[in-house]
Design an enzyme around this catalytic site. Structure first.
Site, mmCIF file in Angstrom:
data_model
loop_
_atom_site.group_PDB
_atom_site.id
_atom_site.type_symbol
_atom_site.label_atom_id
_atom_site.label_comp_id
_atom_site.label_asym_id
_atom_site.label_seq_id
_atom_site.Cartn_x
_atom_site.Cartn_y
_atom_site.Cartn_z
ATOM 1 N N ARG A 36 -37.991 -28.404 -9.289
ATOM 2 C CA ARG A 36 -38.149 -27.364 -8.522
ATOM 3 C C ARG A 36 -37.804 -27.847 -7.417
ATOM 4 O O ARG A 36 -36.291 -28.441 -6.554
ATOM 5 C CB ARG A 36 -38.280 -26.449 -8.438
ATOM 6 C CG ARG A 36 -38.258 -24.973 -9.640
ATOM 7 C CD ARG A 36 -38.388 -23.621 -8.843
ATOM 8 N NE ARG A 36 -37.937 -22.708 -9.385
ATOM 9 C CZ ARG A 36 -38.062 -21.489 -9.886
ATOM 10 N NH1 ARG A 36 -39.579 -20.967 -9.647
ATOM 11 N NH2 ARG A 36 -38.221 -21.021 -11.313
ATOM 12 N N LYS A 197 -36.610 -8.317 -24.414
ATOM 13 C CA LYS A 197 -35.137 -6.711 -24.118
ATOM 14 C C LYS A 197 -34.504 -6.529 -23.604
ATOM 15 O O LYS A 197 -33.961 -7.666 -23.047
ATOM 16 C CB LYS A 197 -36.549 -6.172 -23.305
ATOM 17 C CG LYS A 197 -37.986 -5.438 -23.706
ATOM 18 C CD LYS A 197 -38.432 -4.720 -22.179
ATOM 19 C CE LYS A 197 -39.817 -4.679 -22.688
ATOM 20 N NZ LYS A 197 -40.889 -4.268 -21.655
HETATM 21 P P1 AMP Z 1 -37.285 -12.401 -21.765
HETATM 22 O O1 AMP Z 1 -37.849 -12.728 -20.576
HETATM 23 O O2 AMP Z 1 -36.368 -11.085 -21.380
HETATM 24 O O3 AMP Z 1 -35.460 -12.996 -21.918
HETATM 25 O O4 AMP Z 1 -37.850 -13.090 -22.645
HETATM 26 C C1 AMP Z 1 -38.486 -13.584 -23.429
HETATM 27 C C2 AMP Z 1 -39.348 -13.208 -24.644
HETATM 28 O O5 AMP Z 1 -38.828 -12.711 -25.499
HETATM 29 C C3 AMP Z 1 -40.387 -14.479 -24.245
HETATM 30 O O6 AMP Z 1 -41.628 -15.147 -24.312
HETATM 31 C C4 AMP Z 1 -40.313 -14.723 -25.714
HETATM 32 O O7 AMP Z 1 -42.384 -14.817 -26.811
HETATM 33 C C5 AMP Z 1 -39.973 -12.931 -26.099
HETATM 34 N N1 AMP Z 1 -39.470 -12.703 -27.668
HETATM 35 C C6 AMP Z 1 -38.402 -13.405 -28.150
HETATM 36 N N2 AMP Z 1 -37.945 -13.001 -29.463
HETATM 37 C C7 AMP Z 1 -38.722 -11.827 -30.266
HETATM 38 C C8 AMP Z 1 -39.694 -10.915 -30.766
HETATM 39 N N3 AMP Z 1 -38.764 -10.583 -31.903
HETATM 40 N N4 AMP Z 1 -40.883 -9.898 -30.380
HETATM 41 C C9 AMP Z 1 -40.878 -9.744 -29.117
HETATM 42 N N5 AMP Z 1 -41.020 -10.707 -28.694
HETATM 43 C C10 AMP Z 1 -39.717 -11.954 -28.269
#
Ligand code: AMP
Length: 396
Positions: A36, A197
């Site tokens: 950064r 999510k």
């Molecule tokens: P986000 O911050 O919403 O972009 O989510 C990122 C996180 O989603 C990462 O830490 C991943 O480990 C998690 N993730 C991705 N695929 C899955 C899954 N199938 N089940 C649970 N967590 C997941």
């Protein structure tokens, strides 16, 4: 409306308050990743070459509105000093007499780095008196902190109303690159959206659905989409309250002739653990008591074909639990597919960036966005207060 460019100005003898995003990881009082800081160096070097005197401010972590040695900028000061040729001094005071006199003692081409802006609760409150005190440190304001542009804080918004303001090079690059996705993107335009999510990605999906040709869904959020289509998802991540929205998005894509794809096979695990038992299952769905952890080989193949023909790609969010090696393949293969395509590619979100680095393909990506939340809100079509306050009328 437009952003005023720093390239067009003469800043000789001027004190500039430069807001940067030096919110870097620190361990044992040492900065462990300088990315950064490096991203802001072109702006810093340009301003110094124009004879400016820089007062640089940033936040670091989330102190609770008061001084906290854990979040001191001193380790950042040590790392930063090594990256610039200019003389750099440090001010333990963010505002007040000591900071003002240090700012006035600067010679052309010198830098003063301030302690953590968030050591004052007034920073996040965008409190008027605090904005004025920040403005006393400088004649001109330049913002290069795109990563905090979605927040209306004193140093990202309030100060811009008090002294002449400009956008730094990184700020402009982010806006131009993300803006080019929304305004006249080259087609086919493919959005790859993953992450944990649906709730955190629903707004971006709704905004992009009118703009893209393909949407490829992966990650934990895919299971709410699958479930909305009656595919068994076992104990995979699932957000019941977003099931009907997921269904509607699939429906809307169909009506609008957009190719929205959800995974057709999955790597599943018996528990959320790096050493879990795993299996690959296809469209029949996920077994009871198992959970989906990554997209499977057929999905990788399908998505890679779409990516290959793309002219514009946006990627936000991993395809699986890529932090665990057994479930990283989908994310890594998608990163590789993007790197092989000749499309303009923009990657945002901390996890997708980590995946790009893990796959060793960062240089092949057109633009890696530094602003997680800010880039998401921009792509959701929201006005970012830290950008809006920098805009001036065209004739100015
Ligand atoms: P986000 O911050 O919403 O972009 O989510 C990122 C996180 O989603 C990462 O830490 C991943 O480990 C998690 N993730 C991705 N695929 C899955 C899954 N199938 N089940 C649970 N967590 C997941």
């Amino acid at each position: 409306m437009k952003l005023l460019k720093i390239e067009d100005q003469n800043f000789k003898g001027k004190r500039i308050f430069l807001r940067v995003d030096f919110n870097v990881p620190v361990e044992d009082e040492k900065v462990t990743d300088i990315t950064r800081i490096e991203k802001t160096l072109p702006t810093i070097e340009l301003l110094l070459s124009k004879g400016a005197r820089l007062v640089i401010g940033s936040h670091l972590g989330r102190p609770k509105g008061g001084p906290d040695p854990k979040y001191s900028m001193k380790p950042v000061f040590d790392a930063f000093q090594k990256l610039v040729k200019a003389k750099v001094t440090f001010s333990e005071q963010v505002v007040g007499p000591e900071a003002v006199s240090k700012s006035k003692a600067l010679a052309d081409g010198e830098i003063l780095l301030l302690e953590n802006l968030r050591f004052h609760k007034e920073e996040e409150e965008n409190e008027k008196g605090f904005c004025k005190k920040l403005a006393e440190l400088a004649d001109v304001y330049v913002n290069d902190a795109f990563g905090t542009a979605h927040r209306a804080h004193a140093s990202t918004e309030g100060i811009a109303h008090l002294i002449p303001c400009y956008a730094g090079l990184l700020m402009r690059k982010e806006i131009e690159m993300l803006g080019s996705l929304i305004v006249r993107p080259q087609r086919p335009f493919v959005a790859i959206i993953g992450g944990s999510k649906v709730s955190s990605k629903i707004a971006i999906l709704k905004n992009l659905i009118d703009k893209v040709d393909h949407i490829l869904i992966g990650g934990g959020m895919a299971y709410t989409f699958l479930r909305s289509r009656a595919v068994p998802i076992g104990k995979s991540l699932f957000e019941k309250e977003f099931e009907s929205e997921a269904f509607q998005i699939i429906d809307r894509a169909g009506v609008q002739g957009i190719d929205l794809q959800i995974p057709v096979d999955h790597v599943i695990a018996d528990q959320f653990d790096a050493n879990a038992k795993t299996k690959t299952v296809d469209k029949m769905g996920i077994l009871d008591g198992w959970m989906g952890m990554d997209i499977g080989p057929k999905t990788i193949d399908n998505y890679s074909k779409v990516i290959k023909n793309a002219k514009t790609i946006l990627w936000n969010g991993p395809m699986g639990v890529f932090e665990m090696d057994k479930f990283a393949k989908g994310t890594i293969e998608i990163a590789k597919a993007i790197s092989k395509s000749s499309a303009k590619s923009v990657v945002g979100g901390g996890d997708s960036i980590a995946a790009i680095n893990k796959a060793g393909v960062a240089e092949k990506i057109t633009h890696v966005s530094t602003g997680g939340g800010a880039s998401l809100e921009f792509l959701e079509g929201k006005t970012l207060p830290g950008v809006a306050c920098l805009l001036v009328k065209e004739e100015d």
